[in-house]
Each structure stands twice: as structure tokens, then as C-alpha cells.
Design an enzyme around this catalytic site. Structure first.
Site: not given
Ligand code: AHR
Length: 503
Positions: A173, A304
Site C-alpha cells: 500500500e 488483501e
């Protein structure tokens, strides 16, 4: 009556087993307590790993495990987690509850845990706050069998042979907690960092995963791929083997995620509509990937995914501990059906997270452990791992819900394994009514060899430590044979798995 039309003669992509992967972060009680209790614990363990947890996870045939984060990955310094346990550095886990991380679970423990699970290994490196050298040396420590500073250090710490590393993520991220970078900046750094991730002669070289987008951030996908493909030799396909995607279902949005257990019908459908959005996201990012990589050499890695609610009342909000109901079983079922159907491009996915965090398959409390509804769905779906997707479609699929939360009532995917056994997985998204599905194949003669269901009369049902079997995988008795073939009567809010064999 809805028809499920299956063409067993039309075999499509292989469903990579890694689509059924998991994610474990140093977050709350996932690693500590959930997985690792240490060798001196009274909780039965093997080399510190909880025996009950390992045994339950082995039944899922876990193909791959991602670690150590998540946001934690970009502030994790792997050298703090090696060497004698008592001498390891302590740090603050700033992302997750500000608790002390004592680094007692590190590289050696992760590979030991994966050995016990019998799964592939996916390590996520620190680009956000770590140097190129640090990342490069981690690879050397893990994978080099010769003489070198890092291989010698590994030996000094008790491990002679290198481990098998299967996947390595370059940052997590990085558009957010991993450094708030812009896509071009990350793309350039990715090019640099990955250069020094050397292959030291593992039989199966590890695959490099580049940080992809958050949900619908197409600008990130395009910006990263434009940067990594520029002046990159064709055979290196943007210097990557995989590009990640993260997407969570927050029923009421990020600010108001909502309770894990208290919700009405409207929120039930809202949650499922948001889970179904995964399909649009995959299409959106896959279309951009196709422009750069029409041969699909780069895997989409949804490392995820899952439902994210408000933390369970009375628990540390930074620990992300939440209960898991029949709604989560349906979220898992529709998401996995989508992944199966897009297995031409999606070749890994990791449910967030394995134990005690977000949409977990297991919850623990002291020495007790329970299996969640999501666990039972993952178990039923394990037959899809490595099988070939079959062409299948629903005809006359009614709608459920209403208004902006209207969803198709049924979700399905179908595969055939190497022995010629067909696996059908179906979800009934309606929490109000059942549905009969007529199953039609190219040729007659298929009969049900195994049938399972996960359902509960009340769609809020969940397992707790007082009653850990309220929702579980049961034999399904709703199949009927007629002159036309087979029909399955799906209860409301249920997930069904059928195995079909030639008579
Ligand atoms: O899974 C919890 C967090 O969600 C992860 O640390 C991060 O990558 C994502 O935002």
C-alpha cells in the site's frame, strides 16, 4: 426455477490454488496468541505454533501465506526479528494499537509456520521505511545456500539450508501507509528495489509482486505500469510477476463500517452488493493490465480482501478483532466465485486475515479456538484448487434485495479436477427466500458424490466460545433427480458445494 448451465466440455483457465491464500500480519492477536504462543506456553504447540490452529488450517489446504503485513511490513526491519529471542529488539507497533512488538516471531518462525502448514511462502518487504540494501539482504538471508555475510548469519542463527521463498512483495500500500507515494515515484522505486532482489539459484525462483491499487484507483495501476514498462525489455514484463489489488467490504463506508453482528436486511444486501463489486474492480484493472501485458504473464494478486467492520465492542480498536456471521460466509462465497471465474488473470488472493483479525477463518480466546462461517466456506471450496474452470452460467437468476442494494439472487462457479470430478459452488444471496436450481450439463449421467451446505435459519448467526458449532459445514440433502437431471433446493442465505461424478 433458475437454471445453472454447465458445459463440462468447455474447460477454461486453471484455478491457481494460490487464489485460496491467506494473510497474517503483526496486528492485534493474529500472530501473537492466534498463531504463535511460544514453546513455553501451556497451550499445546509445536515449536511455538498453536497445534489446534495448525491442525484446523491444514484442513483448508492453505496454498500460500503472506506475512508480515500489511502496513506493518513497511516499518518492519527484519534483522530485529532474528537471533536469540531474548536479545531481539523491541519496537512499537505504531499502526496497530501502539503495543510493544518483541520480535519473537520473525523470519525463522514464519518459515517454520509455513512448513507446518505445508504452504508456499509470501514475504512482503519494507520499501516505505527500509533501504534497498536491507531488502536485498533479506533475500540473501532467506535464499542463499553459499558463503556470504547473510547466509553465514542465517547459519549462525541455527538454519543451515536456505528456505524456499515463493513470492516477495516490494512494499505494501505504498499509495497510503507504505509511504504516501505517487504512482510514478513508486514505479521508479520499484524498478530500483527489485533490481537487487537477486535469484540465488532456488529451483523455483521467487516471484516479485509489485504494489497495485486500492479498490478502484485506476490512476495508480496505469501510472505504475507506464513507469515499470518504460525502457523495460519485453521479456521482463515490467520487472514483475504479479501486481496486487486490495479491496475490503465496509458496509457503511470507511467512516461508518457497522457492526459485525447487528445488521438489518438492507445492510445484508448492501454488504453483498459491495462484495460483488470485486468483479467490476478486477475487470477495471485487468483492462489496464491487458494494454501492457496482453499475454497475461503478470498475475493479478488480490493479496488483501474481506469484510471490515467496527471492532468488537470492548476490544482494542487497533486490533481489528471482529465476529464472523453467515453474512461473511456469503461474502466469501461470492468473492471466491468471482476469483474462480477470473482465474485467467487472478492467480493469487489472500483473505485478510487468518486468525483474530478482520474476516478470519479462526478465532481464539486463551486456549480455546473456533472455526468461523468463513472457515467452512473456504473448506468447501478447497476442491476448486488447481482444477480447471468450466464454462457455466445462470439463466433466469432472480433479483434479491431492492433499490440500490439489488443483487442477483444466486452466485456460482464450476470447475473440474484432474480426476474428472466436477465441483459446483453456489451461494443464495437472499436472506428471505430459498431457490431451486436446475443443473444442466452437456451430457447426462452426472450424479452427486458429495454435497455440503453452510447456512443458518437466522442470518445473524455466528459461532462463539459458548457455542462454537452454531454455523458449520453440514451434509446437504436438498438435491433431487428428475427426468431432466438434477435440481438443488438452496435454503435462504446458504452456501452449497456439490461434487458431481459420472455414474
Ligand atoms: O489488513 C489490515 C490493513 O489493511 C493492512 O495492514 C493494510 O495493508 C490494509 O490497509
Amino acid at each position: 426455477m433458475t437454471k445453472l448451465i454447465i458445459s463440462e466440455k468447455t474447460k477454461q483457465s486453471r484455478i491457481a490454488p494460490e487464489i485460496y491464500g491467506h494473510f497474517s500480519e503483526h496486528l492485534g492477536r493474529c500472530i501473537y496468541e492466534g498463531v504463535y504462543v511460544g514453546e513455553n506456553s501451556e497451550i499445546p504447540n509445536v515449536n511455538g505454533m498453536r497445534a489446534d490452529v495448525v491442525n484446523a488450517l491444514r484442513e483448508l489446504k492453505i496454498p500460500v501465506l503472506r506475512w508480515p503485513g500489511g502496513c506493518f511490513a513497511d516499518e518492519y526491519h527484519w534483522k530485529d526479528g532474528i537471533g536469540p529471542a531474548g536479545l531481539r529488539k523491541k519496537m512499537i507497533n505504531t499502526h496497530w494499537g501502539g503495543v510493544i512488538e518483541d520480535n519473537s516471531f520473525g523470519t525463522h518462525e514464519f518459515f517454520e509456520f509455513c512448513r507446518q502448514l505445508g504452504c508456499k511462502t509470501y514475504v512482503n518487504g519494507n520499501m516505505g521505511s527500509g533501504a534497498v540494501r536491507e531488502m536485498s539482504e533479506w533475500i540473501e538471508y532467506i535464499t542463499f545456500g553459499g558463503v556470504s555475510p547473510m547466509a553465514d548469519l542465517r547459519r549462525k542463527n541455527g538454519r543451515e539450508e536456505p528456505w524456499q521463498l515463493d513470492y516477495f512483495g516490494v512494499g505494501n500500500e505504498n499509495w497510503g501507509c507504505g509511504g504516501n507515494m505517487l504512482p510514478q515515484y513508486y514505479g521508479n522505486k520499484y524498478r530500483q528495489y527489485q533490481t537487487y532482489l537477486r535469484h540465488y539459484g532456488q529451483k523455483e525462483p521467487f516471484q516479485k509482486v509489485c504494489c497495485g491499487a486500492n479498490a478502484d484507483d485506476a490512476d495508480w495501476t496505469r501510472g505504475v505500469l507506464e513507469t515499470t514498462f518504460k525502457r523495460c525489455p519485453d521479456f521482463l514484463h515490467g520487472f514483475m510477476d504479479g501486481l496486487s489489488l486490495h479491496y475490503y467490504v465496509h458496509p457503511g463506508g470507511w467512516e461508518n463500517k457497522g457492526s459485525a453482528t447487528e445488521f438489518d436486511k438492507n445492510i445484508w444486501y448492501q454488504s453483498l452488493r459491495k462484495a460483488l463489486y470485486m468483479d467490476a474492480l478486477i475487470n477495471m484493472h485487468a483492462a489496464i493490465m491487458d494494454e501492457f501485458d496482453p499475454e497475461k504473464r503478470i498475475a493479478m494478486v488480490v493479496d488483501e480482501w474481506g469484510a471490515w467492520y467496527d471492532a468488537e465492542p470492548g476490544t482494542n480498536p487497533g486490533f481489528l478483532y471482529q465476529q464472523n456471521t453467515v453474512r461473511d460466509a456469503l461474502i466469501a462465497a461470492v468473492t471466491l466465485n468471482i476469483f474462480n471465474k477470473r482465474s485467467d488473470r487472478v492467480r493469487m488472493a489472500c483473505l485478510a486475515q487468518m486468525v483474530n483479525v478482520l474476516q478470519s477463518v479462526l478465532l481464539t480466546e486463551g486456549s480455546k479456538m473456533l472455526k468461523t462461517p468463513t472457515y467452512h466456506v473456504m473448506r468447501m471450496y478447497r476442491h476448486h484448487q488447481g482444477a480447471r474452470l468450466l464454462a457455466s452460467r445462470l439463466e433466469g437468476n432472480p433479483e434479491a434485495g431492492g433499490g440500490e442494494n439489488t443483487v442477483p439472487k444466486l452466485s456460482e462457479s464450476v470447475s473440474m479436477d484432474a480426476e474428472g470430478v466436477i465441483t459446483v459452488t453456489l451461494g443464495n444471496l437472499s436472506c428471505e427466500s430459498g431457490e431451486t436450481v436446475e443443473i444442466l450439463t452437456d451430457e447426462p449421467g452426472w450424479s452427486v458424490s458429495e454435497a455440503k451446505i453452510v447456512a443458518a435459519a437466522d442470518f445473524h448467526s455466528y459461532n462463539d466460545f459458548a457455542n462454537s458449532d452454531r454455523v458449520s459445514e453440514l451434509d446437504f440433502s436438498g438435491c433431487e433427480y428428475s427426468a431432466k437431471g438434477l435440481a438443488a433446493n438452496l435454503a435462504k442465505s446458504s452456501v452449497v458445494m456439490l461434487r458431481l461424478q459420472k455414474k
